[in-house]
Write a protein that holds these residues in place. Structure first.
Motif, short mmCIF file in Angstrom:
data_model
loop_
_atom_site.label_atom_id
_atom_site.label_comp_id
_atom_site.label_asym_id
_atom_site.label_seq_id
_atom_site.Cartn_x
_atom_site.Cartn_y
_atom_site.Cartn_z
N HIS A 138 40.11 87.19 67.09
CA HIS A 138 40.63 86.19 68.04
C HIS A 138 39.92 84.86 67.89
CE1 HIS A 138 37.07 86.43 70.58
NE2 HIS A 138 37.16 87.75 70.60
N GLY A 139 40.42 83.84 68.62
CA GLY A 139 39.87 82.50 68.54
C GLY A 139 38.89 82.18 69.66
N THR A 140 38.76 80.88 69.95
CA THR A 140 37.72 80.39 70.85
C THR A 140 38.10 80.48 72.32
OG1 THR A 140 38.59 78.13 70.67
CG2 THR A 140 36.87 78.78 69.10
N ALA A 141 39.34 80.89 72.61
CA ALA A 141 39.83 81.06 73.99
C ALA A 141 39.44 79.90 74.90
CB ALA A 141 39.35 82.39 74.57
N PRO A 142 39.90 78.67 74.58
CA PRO A 142 39.50 77.50 75.38
C PRO A 142 39.87 77.64 76.86
CG PRO A 142 41.22 76.92 73.75
CD PRO A 142 40.77 78.31 73.44
N ASP A 143 40.92 78.43 77.15
CA ASP A 143 41.36 78.56 78.56
C ASP A 143 40.34 79.27 79.44
OD1 ASP A 143 42.01 80.73 76.86
OD2 ASP A 143 43.63 81.44 78.16
N ILE A 144 39.47 80.09 78.85
CA ILE A 144 38.49 80.81 79.69
C ILE A 144 37.04 80.48 79.30
CG2 ILE A 144 39.99 82.76 80.30
CD1 ILE A 144 38.48 84.39 78.09
N PRO A 180 34.02 82.87 67.01
CA PRO A 180 35.20 82.08 66.66
C PRO A 180 34.86 80.59 66.56
CG PRO A 180 35.31 82.82 68.94
CD PRO A 180 34.13 83.51 68.33
N LEU A 181 35.53 79.91 65.66
CA LEU A 181 35.24 78.49 65.42
C LEU A 181 36.47 77.65 65.65
CD1 LEU A 181 33.31 78.82 62.03
CD2 LEU A 181 32.35 78.72 64.34
N GLU A 182 36.24 76.49 66.27
CA GLU A 182 37.33 75.52 66.40
C GLU A 182 37.31 74.67 65.15
OE1 GLU A 182 37.15 73.31 70.05
OE2 GLU A 182 38.58 71.83 69.27
N ALA A 235 34.76 86.25 79.30
CA ALA A 235 35.32 86.67 78.01
C ALA A 235 34.86 88.09 77.65
CB ALA A 235 34.88 85.70 76.91
N ASN A 236 35.73 88.78 76.95
CA ASN A 236 35.44 90.14 76.49
C ASN A 236 34.69 90.06 75.14
OD1 ASN A 236 35.55 92.72 75.48
ND2 ASN A 236 37.79 92.79 75.34
N PRO A 237 33.47 90.56 75.07
CA PRO A 237 32.72 90.47 73.82
C PRO A 237 33.09 91.57 72.82
CG PRO A 237 31.36 91.51 75.50
CD PRO A 237 32.68 91.18 76.16
P1 NAI Z 1 42.69 82.61 71.02
O1 NAI Z 1 42.54 83.90 70.32
O2 NAI Z 1 41.47 81.79 71.17
O3 NAI Z 1 43.30 82.86 72.47
C1 NAI Z 1 44.57 83.51 72.71
C2 NAI Z 1 44.55 84.14 74.12
O4 NAI Z 1 43.71 85.29 74.10
C3 NAI Z 1 43.99 83.22 75.21
O5 NAI Z 1 44.70 83.43 76.40
C4 NAI Z 1 42.55 83.70 75.37
O6 NAI Z 1 42.04 83.49 76.66
C5 NAI Z 1 42.67 85.19 75.04
N1 NAI Z 1 41.42 85.69 74.45
C6 NAI Z 1 41.00 85.53 73.16
N2 NAI Z 1 39.82 86.11 72.97
C7 NAI Z 1 39.47 86.66 74.15
C8 NAI Z 1 38.33 87.41 74.59
N3 NAI Z 1 37.32 87.70 73.75
N4 NAI Z 1 38.28 87.81 75.88
C9 NAI Z 1 39.28 87.54 76.71
N5 NAI Z 1 40.40 86.85 76.36
C10 NAI Z 1 40.48 86.41 75.09
O7 NAI Z 1 43.82 81.80 70.20
P2 NAI Z 1 44.27 80.26 70.31
O8 NAI Z 1 44.30 79.83 71.74
O9 NAI Z 1 45.49 80.19 69.51
O10 NAI Z 1 43.17 79.44 69.53
C11 NAI Z 1 42.11 78.72 70.15
C12 NAI Z 1 41.18 78.12 69.10
O11 NAI Z 1 40.56 79.17 68.32
C13 NAI Z 1 41.84 77.18 68.07
O12 NAI Z 1 41.00 76.07 67.89
C14 NAI Z 1 41.91 78.01 66.81
O13 NAI Z 1 41.85 77.20 65.66
C15 NAI Z 1 40.66 78.84 66.93
N6 NAI Z 1 40.72 80.12 66.18
C16 NAI Z 1 39.62 80.47 65.47
C17 NAI Z 1 39.57 81.69 64.79
C18 NAI Z 1 38.30 82.04 64.07
O14 NAI Z 1 37.37 81.28 64.02
N7 NAI Z 1 38.23 83.22 63.47
C19 NAI Z 1 40.71 82.61 64.79
C20 NAI Z 1 41.82 82.16 65.62
C21 NAI Z 1 41.82 80.95 66.26
#
Ligand code: NAI
Length: 337
Positions: A265-271, A69-71, A277-279
Motif C-alpha cells: 500500500h501507499g502513504t495513506a495521506p487521508d489518515i 511507503p514513499l510519496e 494506520a494498520n502496521p
Molecule cells: P494508499 O495505499 O496510500 O491508500 C489507499 C486507501 O487505503 C486509503 O483510504 C488509505 O487510508 C488506506 N490505507 C492504505 N494503507 C493503510 C494502512 N496501513 N492502514 C489503514 N489504511 C490504509 O494509496 P493512494 O492513496 O493511491 O496513494 C497515496 C500515496 O502513496 C501516493 O503518493 C502514491 O504515489 C504513494 N504510493 C506509494 C507506494 C510505495 O511507496 N510502495 C505504493 C502505492 C502508492
C-alpha cells in the motif's frame, strides 16, 4: 552477529507504521541493527533528492532494506525512486505472498506466492509514436524484451524459493500461444530450468487468461506462481484481492546486489498523522526479511502473533473493523509474541 538493515521510514503513515514494526521485530529478539535513512518527500525536504546517495550507499553496505511507503514527487529534476533502486540493486524478482488471514472471506485456504520478473518484458520503457502523414501520433509501439538469462534467473529464483520455503509446485504463466517469440523464450527457458527440479518440485504451465479464471475458481490449487513483468503486475493485485485486498499485503524486491522489503500500500495521506494506520503489511514485509536472512523462527512467531491478534479482532485498527490505534494494535501483537 547483528544483521544491519537500512530502515527507510517513508512518508505519510510510513514513519508510524515503520516505528511500530521496529518495536515488534525488536521485541521478537531478532538481532537487527537499523540504519535509518531518508527517501521520498522527507528526503526532498532535507536533501532536495527523493533518493539521496546516503540512502543508496547504506543499502549498498547492508544489502537489506525495510521501506515504508514513499510519496513520489511529480515534476522535473527529481530522480525516480523505483528506477534508481531497481537499477542500482538489479532488483529482478518481485515476490508477493498472499494467504487467507481472516476466515469467513470469499475463499478459505488460499496460500500463494507470486514471483514476478521485475526488469524486462513490456515495462523496459522502449516505446515510441509513429507518424503517418501529418499525424505524429498515428500509431504507437511498445517493445517487450525477454532474455534467456533474465527468464532463467527468475524461474530459478521461483524454484529455489519453493525449495527453501517447503512449497510443492511452481506454475509458470505465459502467453506463448500468441507471443511465440518473447513468451515462447520465457516458456522454453522455464521448462529447461524445471528439469533441474524434477522429482523435487512439481511444475505446470498455464496460459495467462486461463490462469486469471482459475485463480478465481480454484485459488487453493496454486502454490508458487512465476511470470513475466506485465502479467505479474496484474495477477499479483488479483491474488491480493483473493485474500481481502492490499491492506495486509507485503512485497519484496530481490536483486543481485540487495533486497528491499515493503508494504504494497501507499502513504495513506487521508489518515496520516492520526495514529490509526494498520502496521500489518510492513510487519509482514519485515517477516519476509527475517525469512530472507534465515531467521524463520522469529518470522513465524511474529506472523502468528499478528494473525492471532487480527483473528481475535479485539484490538485491531479501523481498516480491520476495530477501534484500536496503531500503538494499541502494536502492543497487542507484542503481548502475543
Ligand atoms: P494508499 O495505499 O496510500 O491508500 C489507499 C486507501 O487505503 C486509503 O483510504 C488509505 O487510508 C488506506 N490505507 C492504505 N494503507 C493503510 C494502512 N496501513 N492502514 C489503514 N489504511 C490504509 O494509496 P493512494 O492513496 O493511491 O496513494 C497515496 C500515496 O502513496 C501516493 O503518493 C502514491 O504515489 C504513494 N504510493 C506509494 C507506494 C510505495 O511507496 N510502495 C505504493 C502505492 C502508492
Amino acid at each position: 552477529m547483528s544483521t544491519q538493515v537500512t530502515l527507510i521510514p517513508g512518508d505519510g503513515i510510513g514513519p508510524s507504521i515503520s516505528a511500530a514494526t521496529v518495536r515488534i521485530v525488536d521485541a521478537s529478539g531478532a538481532d537487527i541493527t537499523w540504519d535509518t535513512q531518508l527517501a521520498g518527500m522527507s528526503a526532498v525536504a532535507r536533501y532536495g533528492d527523493p533518493i539521496p546517495d546516503a540512502t543508496l550507499d547504506s543499502i549498498k553496505r547492508t544489502k537489506l532494506a525495510l521501506k515504508g511507503p514513499l510519496e513520489t514527487p511529480v515534476g522535473e529534476g527529481y530522480r525516480s525512486i523505483n528506477v534508481a533502486l531497481r537499477k542500482t540493486f538489479d532488483l529482478y524478482a518481485n515476490v508477493r505472498p498472499a494467504h487467507t488471514i481472516v476466515p469467513g472471506g470469499r475463499y478459505e485456504n488460499v496460500d500463494l506466492v507470486m514471483i514476478r520478473e521485475n526488469t524486462e518484458g513490456l515495462y523496459v520503457g522502449v516505446e515510441h509514436y509513429i507518424r503517418v502523414g501529418d499525424d505524429p501520433r498515428a500509431a504507437a509501439e511498445s517493445v517487450a524484451i525477454i532474455t534467456r538469462s533474465g527468464s532463467e534467473r527468475i524461474v530459478r529464483y521461483a524454484f529455489e524459493y519453493a525449495v527453501k520455503h517447503g512449497r510443492k509446485k511452481v506454475t509458470l504463466v505465459h502467453k506463448a500461444n500468441i507471443l511465440k517469440f518473447s513468451q515462447g523464450l520465457f516458456l522454453d527457458t522455464g521448462r529447461m530450468v524445471a528439469r533441474d527440479y524434477a522429482g523435487t518440485i512439481e511444475f505446470e504451465e498455464r496460459i495467462v487468461d486461463a490462469m486469471a479464471m482459475n485463480l478465481v475458481l480454484h485459488p487453493e490449487r496454486f502454490d508458487v506462481i512465476v511470470t513475466t513483468n506485465l502479467f505479474g503486475d496484474i495477477l499479483s493485485d488479483q491474488i491480493s484481492g483473493l485474500v481481502g485486498g492490499l491492506g495486509l499485503a507485503p512485497g519484496a524486491n530481490i536483486g543481485i546486489n540487495g533486497a528491499i522489503f515493503e508494504a504494497v500500500h501507499g502513504t495513506a495521506p487521508d489518515i496520516a498523522g492520526k495514529g490509526v494506520a494498520n502496521p500489518g503489511a510492513v510487519v509482514l514485509a519485515a517477516c519476509m526479511l527475517l525469512d530472507h536472512i534465515g531467521d524463520h523462527d522469529r518470522a513465524n512467531r511474529i506472523r502468528n502473533a499478528l494473525e492471532t491478534t487480527i483473528r481475535e479482532g479485539k484490538t485491531v485498527t479501523r481498516d480491520l473493523g476495530g477501534t484500536a490505534t496503531t500503538d494499541e494494535f502494536t502492543d497487542a501483537v507484542i503481548a502475543k509474541l
